[in-house]
Design an enzyme around this catalytic site. Structure first.
Site, PDB file in Angstrom:
ATOM      1  N   LYS A 168       0.839  -1.202   0.000  1.00  0.00           N
ATOM      2  CA  LYS A 168       0.000   0.000   0.000  1.00  0.00           C
ATOM      3  C   LYS A 168       0.881   1.262   0.000  1.00  0.00           C
ATOM      4  CE  LYS A 168      -4.442   0.844   2.162  1.00  0.00           C
ATOM      5  NZ  LYS A 168      -5.246   0.713   3.357  1.00  0.00           N
ATOM      6  N   THR A 184     -12.619   5.580  15.153  1.00  0.00           N
ATOM      7  CA  THR A 184     -13.806   5.594  16.012  1.00  0.00           C
ATOM      8  C   THR A 184     -13.636   4.511  17.075  1.00  0.00           C
ATOM      9  OG1 THR A 184     -15.103   6.310  14.132  1.00  0.00           O
ATOM     10  CG2 THR A 184     -16.328   5.416  16.014  1.00  0.00           C
ATOM     11  N   LEU A 186     -15.963  12.593   8.281  1.00  0.00           N
ATOM     12  CA  LEU A 186     -16.035  12.611   6.806  1.00  0.00           C
ATOM     13  C   LEU A 186     -16.923  11.493   6.290  1.00  0.00           C
ATOM     14  CD1 LEU A 186     -14.154  10.100   5.586  1.00  0.00           C
ATOM     15  CD2 LEU A 186     -12.317  11.624   6.212  1.00  0.00           C
ATOM     16  N   ARG A 187     -17.546  11.765   5.134  1.00  0.00           N
ATOM     17  CA  ARG A 187     -18.354  10.737   4.468  1.00  0.00           C
ATOM     18  C   ARG A 187     -17.581  10.230   3.278  1.00  0.00           C
ATOM     19  NH1 ARG A 187     -22.785  14.640   2.482  1.00  0.00           N
ATOM     20  NH2 ARG A 187     -20.872  15.855   2.452  1.00  0.00           N
ATOM     21  N   GLU A 188     -17.515   8.911   3.114  1.00  0.00           N
ATOM     22  CA  GLU A 188     -16.892   8.381   1.900  1.00  0.00           C
ATOM     23  C   GLU A 188     -17.676   8.904   0.709  1.00  0.00           C
ATOM     24  OE1 GLU A 188     -16.307   4.119   2.031  1.00  0.00           O
ATOM     25  OE2 GLU A 188     -15.359   4.299   3.987  1.00  0.00           O
ATOM     26  N   PHE A 237     -30.554  13.047   4.989  1.00  0.00           N
ATOM     27  CA  PHE A 237     -30.684  11.681   5.527  1.00  0.00           C
ATOM     28  C   PHE A 237     -32.147  11.238   5.654  1.00  0.00           C
ATOM     29  CE2 PHE A 237     -26.659   9.674   6.588  1.00  0.00           C
ATOM     30  CZ  PHE A 237     -25.821  10.686   6.160  1.00  0.00           C
ATOM     31  N   GLY A 285     -34.350   3.825   1.013  1.00  0.00           N
ATOM     32  CA  GLY A 285     -33.493   3.004   0.160  1.00  0.00           C
ATOM     33  C   GLY A 285     -33.405   1.581   0.654  1.00  0.00           C
ATOM     34  N   CYS A 312     -18.929   2.156   8.524  1.00  0.00           N
ATOM     35  CA  CYS A 312     -19.116   2.854   9.808  1.00  0.00           C
ATOM     36  C   CYS A 312     -20.438   2.560  10.505  1.00  0.00           C
ATOM     37  CB  CYS A 312     -18.974   4.355   9.597  1.00  0.00           C
ATOM     38  SG  CYS A 312     -17.289   4.799   9.156  1.00  0.00           S
ATOM     39  N   ARG A 317     -18.163  -2.528   1.856  1.00  0.00           N
ATOM     40  CA  ARG A 317     -18.371  -3.120   3.181  1.00  0.00           C
ATOM     41  C   ARG A 317     -19.835  -2.946   3.609  1.00  0.00           C
ATOM     42  NH1 ARG A 317     -13.043  -0.676   6.242  1.00  0.00           N
ATOM     43  NH2 ARG A 317     -13.367   1.037   4.791  1.00  0.00           N
TER      44      ARG A 317
HETATM   45  P1  NAD Z   1      -9.394   1.094   6.736  1.00  0.00           P
HETATM   46  O1  NAD Z   1      -9.673  -0.289   7.153  1.00  0.00           O
HETATM   47  O2  NAD Z   1      -9.733   1.562   5.356  1.00  0.00           O
HETATM   48  O3  NAD Z   1      -7.823   1.393   6.952  1.00  0.00           O
HETATM   49  C1  NAD Z   1      -7.119   1.127   8.126  1.00  0.00           C
HETATM   50  C2  NAD Z   1      -5.620   1.084   7.810  1.00  0.00           C
HETATM   51  O4  NAD Z   1      -4.901   0.921   9.039  1.00  0.00           O
HETATM   52  C3  NAD Z   1      -5.205  -0.078   6.904  1.00  0.00           C
HETATM   53  O5  NAD Z   1      -4.460   0.407   5.798  1.00  0.00           O
HETATM   54  C4  NAD Z   1      -4.332  -0.939   7.825  1.00  0.00           C
HETATM   55  O6  NAD Z   1      -3.281  -1.614   7.149  1.00  0.00           O
HETATM   56  C5  NAD Z   1      -3.786   0.086   8.788  1.00  0.00           C
HETATM   57  N1  NAD Z   1      -3.287  -0.482  10.028  1.00  0.00           N
HETATM   58  C6  NAD Z   1      -3.854  -1.437  10.806  1.00  0.00           C
HETATM   59  N2  NAD Z   1      -3.069  -1.675  11.885  1.00  0.00           N
HETATM   60  C7  NAD Z   1      -2.008  -0.850  11.787  1.00  0.00           C
HETATM   61  C8  NAD Z   1      -0.859  -0.626  12.618  1.00  0.00           C
HETATM   62  N3  NAD Z   1      -0.685  -1.273  13.761  1.00  0.00           N
HETATM   63  N4  NAD Z   1       0.059   0.282  12.210  1.00  0.00           N
HETATM   64  C9  NAD Z   1      -0.117   0.945  11.053  1.00  0.00           C
HETATM   65  N5  NAD Z   1      -1.184   0.788  10.244  1.00  0.00           N
HETATM   66  C10 NAD Z   1      -2.119  -0.106  10.609  1.00  0.00           C
HETATM   67  O7  NAD Z   1     -10.109   2.016   7.814  1.00  0.00           O
HETATM   68  P2  NAD Z   1     -10.870   3.422   7.601  1.00  0.00           P
HETATM   69  O8  NAD Z   1     -12.131   3.216   6.842  1.00  0.00           O
HETATM   70  O9  NAD Z   1      -9.889   4.444   7.153  1.00  0.00           O
HETATM   71  O10 NAD Z   1     -11.286   3.730   9.114  1.00  0.00           O
HETATM   72  C11 NAD Z   1     -10.319   4.020  10.104  1.00  0.00           C
HETATM   73  C12 NAD Z   1     -11.040   4.450  11.355  1.00  0.00           C
HETATM   74  O11 NAD Z   1     -11.752   5.680  11.126  1.00  0.00           O
HETATM   75  C13 NAD Z   1     -12.087   3.459  11.857  1.00  0.00           C
HETATM   76  O12 NAD Z   1     -12.112   3.488  13.257  1.00  0.00           O
HETATM   77  C14 NAD Z   1     -13.391   4.019  11.323  1.00  0.00           C
HETATM   78  O13 NAD Z   1     -14.493   3.640  12.087  1.00  0.00           O
HETATM   79  C15 NAD Z   1     -13.142   5.504  11.424  1.00  0.00           C
HETATM   80  N6  NAD Z   1     -13.910   6.314  10.458  1.00  0.00           N
HETATM   81  C16 NAD Z   1     -14.065   5.868   9.190  1.00  0.00           C
HETATM   82  C17 NAD Z   1     -14.772   6.655   8.279  1.00  0.00           C
HETATM   83  C18 NAD Z   1     -14.997   6.163   6.867  1.00  0.00           C
HETATM   84  O14 NAD Z   1     -15.831   6.745   6.188  1.00  0.00           O
HETATM   85  N7  NAD Z   1     -14.286   5.158   6.400  1.00  0.00           N
HETATM   86  C19 NAD Z   1     -15.312   7.885   8.675  1.00  0.00           C
HETATM   87  C20 NAD Z   1     -15.086   8.328   9.981  1.00  0.00           C
HETATM   88  C21 NAD Z   1     -14.390   7.527  10.873  1.00  0.00           C
END
Ligand code: NAD
Length: 438
Positions: free
Chosen positions: A36, A122, A154-156, A253, A257, A264, A332
């Site tokens: 990555k 989170t 943030l929202r994907e 919201f 749907g 999340c 997901r």
């Molecule tokens: P993700 O699964 O896409 O990415 C997580 C990354 O962390 C991966 O690349 C993984 O390899 C890396 N990782 C895991 N263990 C590690 C370690 N010990 N050292 C270094 N890197 C490590 O996750 P995401 O979707 O980016 O979400 C991350 C967090 O943010 C979660 O808690 C999620 O709930 C929260 N969040 C996500 C979103 C969203 O829209 N995706 C929005 C707000 C909050």
């Protein structure tokens, strides 16, 4: 220029890293996944997120944004370390904090002076105390640090915009020193008068779960109302319009749907519920939002089954849209997964198409047929199910769709097609809460 490390290069880590570097900080995004990081170093962003390529490129060129697998060195050189690793759902409903624990340990081992350790992942309410404990336990020498909770909203699909122009920034910091430093990280936002909400750590953790749960609740609520509209001959679109004009409700919201998905809402609601049970506080609304959502996904498969005559046996269904929402490749917990699985489990087959998410869904269903256009996916299929609100489906040529399908049968789980046009073309058709439209 503040030196910052972001641990974890997922949706949140890359967007936050690029955004925080754009605010004028020097940021190194680190991950344990070498492929990555190599891909990011080569300029290839591993996720689809509108505007992210440009943001990353601009800041890499300005020597403010770097990618590395050398987590230890990066932590040692930083003033602030963000934890942005994944917190997926564990089997028992809790958030799996193993990655957060591992990152905390690495931080403790590499602490070499005062730093701020800030969690963006989170994490359940109270996790801040555990992170502090995990860091202290692995510290080689005693160094001072402050712990901050800075949840991400943030929202994907709109992540870059949300990060650069947020509604608010929540900073849970138990010391003024830490709050001031964090405010400095977000300086351009602070200058633009973006609300900076300073709370204690526990409150910040609560704000994140309470916000996500509320949004999910709103979706489950309107889905239930839509299902009732189906039965009584009301139009959910007019209902939401009539409701949304009320400033206390807002139209956001309120889109019926196939049920919410994504990385999340499903896991965060479950973690919130599990946590509340431990505290012996009932969150019955959250419990209801979860079960309504599961039912909504199943309900869509029932609608599809009815449309194809009551059985999926030997039926080929074109599933259009695989991502859990448009403008992302994230599948997901996508409602499309429930749809595809049900069709396959009941003797049918699937032609799948998504403008972006074919590859990610391919990891879950490697043996179904994937197509690069919706037209090819629909050719000779017995019916089509629209599962994601991609713009290209909104403008579908319905005559062409009719000519491609074996029989003109469509389930529109996003209510994006024109019911009147479908009716005029004699489509066998269903939607969510608009059955009255003739
Ligand atoms: P993700 O699964 O896409 O990415 C997580 C990354 O962390 C991966 O690349 C993984 O390899 C890396 N990782 C895991 N263990 C590690 C370690 N010990 N050292 C270094 N890197 C490590 O996750 P995401 O979707 O980016 O979400 C991350 C967090 O943010 C979660 O808690 C999620 O709930 C929260 N969040 C996500 C979103 C969203 O829209 N995706 C929005 C707000 C909050």
């Amino acid at each position: 220029m503040r030196q910052i490390t972001i641990i974890g290069t997922g949706y949140v880590g890359i967007v936050s890293g690029a955004g925080i570097s754009d605010f004028g900080n020097k940021v190194v995004c680190v991950d344990i996944l070498e492929d990555k990081i190599q891909s990011l170093k080569n300029g290839n962003i591993p996720i689809y997120e509108p505007g992210l390529d440009d943001l990353v490129e601009r800041n890499v060129k300005a020597n403010r944004l770097y990618f590395s697998t050398n987590i230890s060195e990066s932590i040692q050189k930083s003033d602030i370390v963000f934890i942005a690793v994944g917190t997926p759902q564990a089997k028992d409903g809790h958030a799996d904090l193993s990655a957060v624990k591992a990152a905390s340990k690495t931080i403790g081992e590499n602490l070499n002076g005062y730093k701020i350790i800030c969690t963006k992942s989170t994490v359940p309410i109270g996790t801040g105390d555990n992170i502090i404990k995990w860091i202290k336990r692995s510290m080689k020498n005693k160094f001072e640090f402050d712990y901050v909770s800075n949840p991400e909203f943030l929202r994907e699909g709109a992540a870059v915009k949300d990060f650069l122009w947020p509604d608010r920034v929540v900073i849970g910091a138990n010391s003024d020193r830490a709050f001031k430093l964090m405010k400095d990280v977000y300086r351009p936002l602070y200058i633009n008068e973006t609300p900076m909400i300073h709370t204690n750590v526990t409150t910040a953790e609560m704000i994140k779960y309470a916000s996500n749960s509320f949004l999910a609740l709103k979706i489950s609520y309107i889905n239930e109302v839509a299902n009732l509209c189906d039965k009584v001959g009301a139009d959910i679109h007019q209902v939401t319009k009539g409701m949304g004009k009320d400033g206390r409700i807002s139209p956001k919201f309120l889109h019926p749907g196939p049920g919410f998905g994504g990385s999340c809402f499903p896991k965060d609601l479950m973690a919130f519920l599990t946590f509340s049970k431990e505290k012996k506080i009932e969150l019955k609304t959250i419990e209801a939002a979860i079960s309504t959502n599961i039912q909504q996904k199943i309900r869509m498969t029932g609608k599809m089954q009815t449309l194809v005559g009551g059985s999926f046996e030997n039926k080929k269904i074109a599933v259009l849209g695989l991502a859990f929402k448009s403008n992302t490749d994230d599948v997901r917990e996508s409602p499309a997964i429930t749809m595809i699985k049900t069709i396959l489990d009941n003797g049918g087959s699937v032609n799948a198409f998504d403008p972006i998410a074919n590859k990610t869904m391919g990891k879950i269903f490697p043996t179904i047929d994937y197509f690069t256009t919706w037209e090819n996916a629909c050719r000779d299929a017995d019916a089509a199910a629209i599962m994601t609100e991609w713009n290209e489906f909104r403008g579908m040529d319905l005559l062409l769709l009719k000519s491609l399908l074996n029989s003109p049968t469509v389930l529109d789980t996003r209510n994006i097609l024109n019911p009147k046009s479908l009716k005029e073309l004699n489509f066998n058709y269903d939607n969510v809460g608009r059955s009255i439209i003739e």
